[in-house]
Motif scaffolding. Structure first.
Motif, mmCIF file in Angstrom:
data_model
loop_
_atom_site.group_PDB
_atom_site.id
_atom_site.type_symbol
_atom_site.label_atom_id
_atom_site.label_comp_id
_atom_site.label_asym_id
_atom_site.label_seq_id
_atom_site.Cartn_x
_atom_site.Cartn_y
_atom_site.Cartn_z
ATOM 1 N N TYR A 1 0.828 -1.210 0.000
ATOM 2 C CA TYR A 1 0.000 0.000 0.000
ATOM 3 C C TYR A 1 0.861 1.259 0.000
ATOM 4 O O TYR A 1 1.904 1.317 0.661
ATOM 5 C CB TYR A 1 -0.894 0.032 1.244
ATOM 6 N N GLU A 2 0.379 2.260 -0.724
ATOM 7 C CA GLU A 2 0.872 3.629 -0.617
ATOM 8 C C GLU A 2 -0.338 4.530 -0.430
ATOM 9 O O GLU A 2 -1.323 4.434 -1.172
ATOM 10 C CB GLU A 2 1.655 4.043 -1.869
ATOM 11 N N PHE A 3 -0.278 5.404 0.597
ATOM 12 C CA PHE A 3 -1.389 6.306 0.919
ATOM 13 C C PHE A 3 -0.963 7.747 0.656
ATOM 14 O O PHE A 3 0.171 8.133 0.993
ATOM 15 C CB PHE A 3 -1.786 6.166 2.389
ATOM 16 N N THR A 4 -1.876 8.564 0.116
ATOM 17 C CA THR A 4 -1.531 9.961 -0.143
ATOM 18 C C THR A 4 -2.775 10.827 -0.214
ATOM 19 O O THR A 4 -3.863 10.349 -0.582
ATOM 20 C CB THR A 4 -0.748 10.100 -1.456
ATOM 21 N N LYS B 1 7.568 2.907 -7.360
ATOM 22 C CA LYS B 1 8.139 2.323 -6.146
ATOM 23 C C LYS B 1 7.484 0.988 -5.827
ATOM 24 O O LYS B 1 8.152 0.003 -5.481
ATOM 25 C CB LYS B 1 7.963 3.313 -4.983
ATOM 26 N N THR B 2 6.145 0.945 -5.941
ATOM 27 C CA THR B 2 5.408 -0.284 -5.651
ATOM 28 C C THR B 2 5.695 -1.358 -6.691
ATOM 29 O O THR B 2 5.875 -2.541 -6.366
ATOM 30 C CB THR B 2 3.895 0.013 -5.592
ATOM 31 N N THR C 1 7.865 -6.570 -8.140
ATOM 32 C CA THR C 1 8.628 -7.350 -9.123
ATOM 33 C C THR C 1 9.740 -8.118 -8.433
ATOM 34 O O THR C 1 10.001 -9.294 -8.739
ATOM 35 C CB THR C 1 9.206 -6.417 -10.201
ATOM 36 N N GLU C 2 10.431 -7.468 -7.502
ATOM 37 C CA GLU C 2 11.506 -8.117 -6.762
ATOM 38 C C GLU C 2 10.966 -9.258 -5.902
ATOM 39 O O GLU C 2 11.546 -10.358 -5.849
ATOM 40 C CB GLU C 2 12.205 -7.089 -5.869
ATOM 41 N N LEU C 3 9.839 -9.011 -5.224
ATOM 42 C CA LEU C 3 9.260 -10.048 -4.373
ATOM 43 C C LEU C 3 8.764 -11.244 -5.182
ATOM 44 O O LEU C 3 8.792 -12.386 -4.718
ATOM 45 C CB LEU C 3 8.094 -9.471 -3.553
ATOM 46 N N GLN C 4 8.309 -10.966 -6.407
ATOM 47 C CA GLN C 4 7.774 -12.022 -7.260
ATOM 48 C C GLN C 4 8.835 -13.059 -7.633
ATOM 49 O O GLN C 4 8.527 -14.219 -7.896
ATOM 50 C CB GLN C 4 7.180 -11.389 -8.530
ATOM 51 N N ARG C 5 10.100 -12.630 -7.639
ATOM 52 C CA ARG C 5 11.193 -13.513 -8.055
ATOM 53 C C ARG C 5 11.597 -14.492 -6.947
ATOM 54 O O ARG C 5 12.287 -15.475 -7.217
ATOM 55 C CB ARG C 5 12.413 -12.683 -8.451
ATOM 56 N N LYS C 6 11.191 -14.223 -5.717
ATOM 57 C CA LYS C 6 11.612 -15.072 -4.608
ATOM 58 C C LYS C 6 10.824 -16.382 -4.607
ATOM 59 O O LYS C 6 9.599 -16.382 -4.796
ATOM 60 C CB LYS C 6 11.412 -14.341 -3.280
ATOM 61 N N PRO C 7 11.496 -17.512 -4.373
ATOM 62 C CA PRO C 7 10.834 -18.823 -4.440
ATOM 63 C C PRO C 7 9.653 -18.954 -3.484
ATOM 64 O O PRO C 7 8.638 -19.579 -3.815
ATOM 65 C CB PRO C 7 11.957 -19.797 -4.072
ATOM 66 N N GLU C 8 9.796 -18.379 -2.292
ATOM 67 C CA GLU C 8 8.717 -18.543 -1.301
ATOM 68 C C GLU C 8 7.433 -17.834 -1.711
ATOM 69 O O GLU C 8 6.368 -18.064 -1.126
ATOM 70 C CB GLU C 8 9.163 -18.042 0.083
#
Length: 760
Positions: free
Chosen positions: A51-54, A68-69, A74-81
């Protein structure tokens, strides 16, 4: 929320909503990821939400937060878990995102597997709980005691009634609503029929309008009838039961919205979850109240601090203001509000709106529910406005109401209807409140008690139409099944009970309902005792006859509220002969008001054990006179003394007294004032008569507490106070009664506060 809400406040509010949706435990939220601050990330077993709030409306902010999100997801998607988890981004704004903001986010996500939703906080709240659907369901359900409708022949009219703040000043519905929206907390108290539920509904409607007009940016009102929640154990159970009662299918989402701080909490009827009876000592009663209110207390305490809370009920269920605040979970910052009867201007406005020409007599309380009932039933023509004695006036009104109702039936005499309503008033007390409720079985029991048979068709119609009762349903049913009813006014209920009490005292050996041990603990009011006394006088019953009934109860070990009422009637009738040696015990009874008198030999031989006395008036006792013994008793207020007098202290064992009269309000202090003797005597008399709202004093009591020279002035001073409109005489039995004059109480209180300015 208001449009001037700061960015920090908005982000905190939006975070609470997102957390309630994804992480009710509140363990996740803002984090630093790859050296950059993220407003919130929630990770579950099958999903990740970022989340980003503004509050900003520009395209650059949307582009920055979306990039930023996107990078993080994208980075988290690459992790096996995270291989089998859905990843979603949320760009949340206070108002609806602009078309340009939505467009730039869509352009950035082309060709990407990342999903980012640009939404408003209103849409986010909708994912948590559909407030519009809740408000629609709530609007169709009853609001507290407003559901106790009567046969209304006039249009529903509204007269604005102000709230009186203990801290000073007047507040109106709009003022309270605005402060609730800002997170304030209120406790509203008032007597039965004063309009608490109506006021809370008006606040609800004001908050509902503000919520919808702000496009759901402001909190929505969560209005709960606490009478539906007796026996529940937790805040979640209360909210879930509330959702069931109004037909809202998403109770769990309502709980989440409450915990997220998206609601303003309105709780109607805190006194209706308090146990009506208890077994044990007076201190046990406090424990029972504490335990019964535990879920309500938790509901208030666990409401987010920036969410407003208001609850209403009758304060006399508690022994002190401190106990009330503690039991309900309010701190010192709680705002105390009260509602009063219609004043002269409000009453006239109401009568004008319904098109009625009527001069309300001085003895009648101008409670909205009572006035509305009398107007709707067109009973105002039956009322004698010339009577000054409230006891006589209420008896005549009660008789007139029953007389009028009997005209609707061929074979039903007015005396039968009066006895029916009186017996219903007695049975109503078994539910812990003078005003009810009474259900169908109780109505049938009253009919059988009075008539000795089951109700036939006409009898059923009589029960359906019993005067003075309001139906506890939103709609009036044509059949008896399922209905409950309440007395429309406490004074009317007390009058009816007083008549039934007199019938018992006249024939205590018959199978009268009052011959059994009382299942209630509340003693009758001064009005109820006065009515019973007058009815006994009419029937030729003497004090000796009443004390015989009291002795019978004492011998049967019935040390209950009925015995207490019988002894008070005995005193009003005057001491009988040969009965001053009798000892009595009153146990486990609640007295709204109790007056001690040195003239009552029976009272001086009575022991009050494990009782609660809201106000104990010792003004009529002179030093050296005998008084009762009090054991394990709670006394809320000692009227007529600024400390415990020595003559009383020796008769107290394990008792608690919470409040005393101000030093300048005692008879002894008034008689020491540096003003003329006549003015001192006048102030002492006024203090006694106006000590309790709506009460009066016998002529003999006005002489007490004075020296012989001052007593010689009393008759002349009384005459001047009567001619000056300060007090009114009201013949009552063996001696005169002097009562209050409507509209004068404020002047009397000001005179007591500033004796030097008092002249009469």
């Amino acid at each position: 929320m208001p449009q001037d809400e700061s960015s920090f406040e908005f982000e905190a509010r939006a975070l609470n909503i997102a957390r309630a949706i994804h992480d009710p435990a509140g363990l996740q939220g803002p984090v630093f990821y790859q050296g950059r601050e993220r407003d919130a990330i929630f990770v579950t077993s099958d999903a990740i939400h970022a989340y980003e709030f503004t509050t900003r409306r520009d395209v650059e902010k949307a582009k920055h937060d979306a990039q930023k999100t996107k990078d993080m997801l994208t980075e988290l998607q690459r992790k096996p878990e995270n291989a089998f988890k859905s990843l979603t981004g949320w760009f949340v704004t206070r108002e609806e995102p602009t078309a340009d903001q939505k467009k730039v986010i869509a352009q950035m996500l082309r060709g990407s597997q990342v999903v980012i939703h640009p939404i408003s906080v209103t849409t986010l709240l909708g994912r948590l709980c559909n407030s519009e659907a809740y408000l629609a369901a709530r609007g169709k359900a009853p609001f507290g005691s407003i559901a106790y409708s009567i046969r209304q022949n006039f249009p529903d009219v509204k007269v604005p009634v102000p709230f009186f703040a203990k801290q000073g000043g007047l507040l109106h519905v709009g003022d309270v609503s605005e402060r609730l929206a800002a997170g304030s907390r209120f406790l509203l108290s008032g007597e039965f029929g004063i309009g608490k539920s109506h006021a809370l509904r008006e606040i609800y409607l004001s908050l509902r309008k503000a919520h919808l007009r702000s496009h759901k940016l402001k909190r929505f009102p969560l209005h709960i009838n606490l009478r539906d929640c007796v026996g529940l154990r937790s805040p979640a159970e209360i909210i879930r039961r509330h959702a069931e009662e109004i037909g809202f299918p998403e109770g769990d989402k309502l709980i989440s919205a409450w915990r997220a701080g998206s609601c303003t909490l309105l709780l109607d009827g805190f006194d209706e979850v308090v146990p009506p009876r208890w077994l044990g000592s007076a201190s046990d009663l406090k424990d029972f109240r504490w335990e019964a209110l535990a879920p309500v207390r938790r509901l208030i305490e666990e409401t987010p601090t920036n969410s407003g809370v208001i609850t209403c009920g009758r304060s006399h269920y508690f022994s002190s203001e401190k106990e009330m605040l503690d039991a309900l979970g309010f701190g010192l910052t709680c705002n105390l509000l009260t509602l009063n009867d219609f004043d002269k201007e409000q009453l006239q406005k109401y009568l004008d709106l319904v098109g009625v020409q009527w001069s309300v007599p001085d003895w009648m309380p101008t409670r909205p529910l009572l006035i509305g009932y009398l107007v709707s039933m067109q009973l105002f023509s039956e009322i004698d406005s010339t009577l000054g004695n409230p006891t006589t006036a209420w008896r005549k009104l009660f008789s007139a109401v029953c007389e009028r109702e009997s005209r609707m039936f061929v074979a039903v005499r007015p005396q039968v209807i009066q006895r029916l309503v009186s017996r219903v008033a007695t049975i109503a007390r078994s539910n812990g409140d003078e005003t009810g409720p009474v259900d169908v079985s109780m109505l049938r029991t009253a009919f059988i008690d009075v008539n000795g048979r089951e109700p036939d068709e006409e009898g059923s119609q009589v029960l359906l139409r019993l005067p003075g009762l309001a139906i506890a349903d939103a709609e009036t049913n044509s059949a008896l099944d399922g209905e409950k009813r309440y007395f429309v006014d406490k004074s009317l209920a007390e009058t009816a009970y007083g008549e039934d009490l007199a019938q018992y005292l006249i024939s205590p050996y018959d199978s009268h309902a009052l011959s059994r041990s009382a299942s209630w603990v509340q003693a009758a009011s001064e009005l109820g005792i006065g009515v019973a006394t007058a009815a006994c006088v009419d029937a030729g019953v003497t004090a000796t006859g009443v004390i015989a009934a009291a002795k019978r109860r004492q011998n049967n070990h019935q040390y209950d509220a009925v015995l207490a009422d019988a002894l008070r009637v005995h005193f009003e009738l005057g001491p009988g002969k040969g009965n001053t040696r009798e000892q009595f015990l009153i146990e486990g009874v609640i007295f709204p008001f109790l007056t001690l008198s040195g003239d009552d030999p029976i009272q001086s031989r009575t022991t009050f054990s494990d009782c609660v006395i809201e106000t104990l008036d010792v003004s009529d006792v002179d030093a050296g006179e005998k008084v009762p013994i009090f054991r394990n008793t709670i006394i809320g207020y000692l009227e007529g003394a600024s400390r415990i007098p020595d003559w009383l202290n020796k008769n107290l064992t394990s008792c608690e007294i919470y409040n005393f009269s101000a030093p300048n309000r005692t008879t002894a202090a008034i008689m020491e004032l540096k003003i003329s003797p006549e003015r001192r005597v006048a102030l002492a008399i006024l203090k006694k008569i106006y000590a309790q709202p709506g009460s009066g004093r016998k002529e003999g009591a006005l002489f007490r507490g004075m020296d012989m020279r001052s007593r010689e002035l009393v008759p002349d001073v009384i005459g001047k106070l009567v001619s000056g409109g300060w007090i009114s005489p009201a013949p009552a039995g063996r001696e005169h009664l002097y009562v209050q004059v409507k509209g004068i109480r404020g002047r009397v209180m000001r005179a007591l506060d500033d004796p030097a300015s008092f002249y009469f």
